[in-house]
Motif scaffolding. Structure first.
Motif, short mmCIF file in Angstrom:
data_model
loop_
_atom_site.label_atom_id
_atom_site.label_comp_id
_atom_site.label_asym_id
_atom_site.label_seq_id
_atom_site.Cartn_x
_atom_site.Cartn_y
_atom_site.Cartn_z
N SER A 17 98.45 99.00 9.75
CA SER A 17 98.56 100.17 10.62
C SER A 17 99.61 101.11 10.02
O SER A 17 100.41 100.71 9.18
N THR A 50 99.30 104.26 14.22
CA THR A 50 97.88 104.51 14.03
C THR A 50 97.19 103.22 13.58
O THR A 50 97.77 102.41 12.88
N SER A 52 94.42 103.29 11.69
CA SER A 52 93.76 103.57 10.41
C SER A 52 94.81 103.83 9.33
O SER A 52 95.46 104.87 9.33
N PHE A 101 88.48 106.82 10.90
CA PHE A 101 88.51 105.96 12.09
C PHE A 101 87.43 104.88 12.05
O PHE A 101 86.64 104.72 13.00
N GLU A 105 90.45 104.41 16.90
CA GLU A 105 91.82 104.89 16.69
C GLU A 105 92.57 104.88 18.01
O GLU A 105 91.99 105.02 19.08
#
Length: 264
Positions: A17, A50, A52, A101, A105
């Motif tokens: 991440s 995040t 992604s 994504f 997400e």
């Protein structure tokens, strides 16, 4: 604490991440995607995370960056090989926009979003006419897509915290921080100076600093302010080339427009 953060700098962790956190002089507004933590010394510690990040880069490398027409991961280029090809691709990837994504997400809160490759034209299709060109473009497009996601998250942190959060330096850690092309791309897109701590376990170091403060009968923030964190000699500064800046800004705006139209 393990990064001795003060106002004016923040940490970017490039792992499975992507995480950004830093010290703010003002609290986080409620109702935003920014987590409102405080550190052991009482400072405001906004954080975004995040889904992604490097996992997306690895997936693109393994599936779309190969040394032959076969898409088998056994023929996948190494990161170093893909990076070398991607360096020859201009910022903005000939107008391609990659939305990263592939697993949904969380920042933004788009759990049902998917990956997408947008902006395909005869020109950029021609640019991908052989395996090497395709691999370089796709690898760079993935790096750019994740970088724009991180820029979007950083902008949300600035908006959520107001004037109290305005980092000028990012301390970059995690496996992705070793990617030389990505280092420069992040600096250029975010227009921030990057530094690289040598200690890989900054959270454990922060815990040790707290113990040291207790053993020394000192306030935690005072003790931490006395510590020196070893950094790599390499410091990455953002480009001042206006053409590069313009290409990245235009590409970022395409990313924001397209991602919001599809998933917001």
């Amino acid at each position: 604490l393990g990064s001795t953060l003060q106002s004016g700098n923040a940490v970017l962790s490039l792992g499975t991440s992507g995480t950004i956190f830093g010290v703010s002089d003002t609290p986080v507004k409620t109702g935003t995607p920014v987590a409102p933590f405080r550190d052991a010394s009482g400072k405001y510690l906004p954080l975004v995370c995040t889904m992604s990040c490097t996992g997306v880069i690895n997936a693109v490398r393994e599936q779309w960056c190969s040394s032959s027409s076969s898409s088998s991961s056994a023929n996948a280029l190494t990161h170093a090989e893909a990076m070398k090809l991607a360096k020859d691709v201009p910022p903005g990837c000939h107008g391609l926009t990659f939305l990263p994504f592939i697993g949904g997400e969380r920042t933004p809160d788009w759990p049902h979003s998917t990956g997408a490759l947008l902006g395909i034209t005869p020109h950029n299709m021609n640019c991908m006419s052989n395996d090497q060109n395709k691999s370089g473009i796709m690898y760079r497009a993935a790096l750019e897509g994740v970088t724009y996601l991180l820029k979007d998250a950083l902008e949300q942190m600035r908006e959520s915290c107001g004037s109290g959060f305005d980092p000028q330096i990012l301390y970059v850690v995690g496996g992705g921080s070793k990617n030389q092309l990505w280092r420069q791309m992040i600096a250029d897109v975010l227009q921030l100076e990057l530094k690289f701590p040598l200690e890989p376990e900054s959270a454990a170091l922060g815990a040790a600093f707290q113990a040291g403060a207790v053993a020394s009968h000192m306030a935690v923030d005072e003790y931490v302010s006395m510590q020196i964190i070893a950094m790599e000699e390499d410091t990455v500064t953002p480009t001042d080339d206006q053409t590069t800046i313009k290409l990245y800004n235009e590409s970022y705006e395409r990313y924001k427009t397209n991602s919001r139209k599809l998933f917001a």
